[in-house]
Write a protein that holds these residues in place. Structure first.
Motif, short mmCIF file in Angstrom:
data_model
loop_
_atom_site.label_atom_id
_atom_site.label_comp_id
_atom_site.label_asym_id
_atom_site.label_seq_id
_atom_site.Cartn_x
_atom_site.Cartn_y
_atom_site.Cartn_z
N ARG A 5 0.71 -0.95 -0.08
CA ARG A 5 0.03 0.09 0.02
C ARG A 5 1.03 1.15 0.01
O ARG A 5 1.73 1.26 0.97
N VAL A 6 0.76 2.02 -0.85
CA VAL A 6 1.62 3.34 -1.22
C VAL A 6 1.07 4.33 -0.64
O VAL A 6 -0.11 4.91 -0.98
N PHE A 7 1.63 5.19 0.29
CA PHE A 7 1.00 6.46 0.68
C PHE A 7 1.79 7.71 0.17
O PHE A 7 3.26 7.50 0.14
N SER A 8 1.28 8.55 -0.36
CA SER A 8 2.07 9.52 -1.25
C SER A 8 3.09 10.45 -0.35
O SER A 8 4.02 10.99 -0.88
N ILE A 77 7.53 -5.17 6.12
CA ILE A 77 7.31 -3.64 5.94
C ILE A 77 7.44 -3.51 4.23
O ILE A 77 6.37 -2.97 3.70
N ALA A 78 8.39 -4.26 3.69
CA ALA A 78 8.65 -3.76 2.34
C ALA A 78 7.45 -4.32 1.48
O ALA A 78 7.08 -3.66 0.51
N GLU A 79 6.99 -5.24 1.70
CA GLU A 79 5.80 -5.90 1.06
C GLU A 79 4.44 -5.41 1.61
O GLU A 79 3.60 -5.22 0.82
N VAL A 80 4.09 -4.57 2.74
CA VAL A 80 2.72 -4.46 3.07
C VAL A 80 2.54 -2.61 2.71
O VAL A 80 1.52 -2.72 2.30
N TYR A 81 3.71 -1.95 3.20
CA TYR A 81 3.29 -0.61 2.93
C TYR A 81 4.61 0.30 2.46
O TYR A 81 5.79 -0.19 2.77
N ARG A 82 4.41 1.65 2.07
CA ARG A 82 5.40 2.35 1.45
C ARG A 82 4.87 3.75 1.70
O ARG A 82 3.87 4.14 1.34
N VAL A 83 5.78 4.80 2.50
CA VAL A 83 5.58 6.17 2.56
C VAL A 83 6.41 6.61 1.60
O VAL A 83 7.94 6.58 1.95
N GLU A 84 5.93 7.35 0.59
CA GLU A 84 6.77 8.35 -0.46
C GLU A 84 7.10 9.59 0.21
O GLU A 84 6.47 10.30 1.16
N GLY A 85 8.20 10.25 -0.28
CA GLY A 85 8.42 11.68 0.20
C GLY A 85 9.16 11.97 1.47
O GLY A 85 9.39 12.78 2.01
#
Length: 153
Positions: A5-8, A77-85
């Protein structure tokens, strides 16, 4: 699993407090992995590395170190979510960790994550994520832990 899941940005991530972040793929715990962890930590207790003795022991097979299970959280963590910026994200610590059920070698585990809180601070925002690591086919989880990450935008 369809990818993380990617958060901007950090603000979008903080807006997800109280929500499930997702679930990782299954990961098989191998004897090789247990042996390498034993070598890295110096913990060669027979319940982990002596296949014959462990087969006759209380779990009927060698078990993974609890800390090995916990140490897989960065992989999850790498598979579940990422926070960009973000400029960086670092491990700040743990609030709670429990190992309700041992993981026998050959078992498959996966992790479920829920965002508990995001608290702004002087150095960045502290994000608390509750991880529940389940064992395929088992009633109790292998590990329940609250990780604290320092996220710097």
């Amino acid at each position: 699993m369809s990818g993380p899941r990617v958060f901007s940005d950090l603000e979008a991530f903080a807006a997800a407090v109280g929500e499930p972040l997702g679930t990782s793929s299954w990961h098989e715990v191998t004897q090789e992995q247990v042996n390498l962890f034993a070598d890295a930590t110096g913990d060669h207790q027979w319940i982990h590395v002596d296949l014959e003795k462990a087969a006759e022991g209380p779990f009927g097979a060698p078990i993974a170190h609890g800390y090995l299970t916990l140490s897989l959280i960065p992989k999850f963590i790498a598979e579940v979510y990422r926070v960009e910026g973000l400029r960086m994200g670092i491990n700040y610590g743990l609030n709670k960790v429990r190992f309700p059920q041992p993981v026998t070698v050959g078992s498959r585990i996966r992790a479920h994550a829920e965002l508990v809180s995001v608290t702004p601070g002087a150095q960045g925002s502290q994000a608390v994520v509750r991880w529940t690591i389940e064992i395929e086919g088992a009633e109790k989880p292998a590990c329940v832990a609250e990780t604290v990450g320092l996220l710097v935008a």
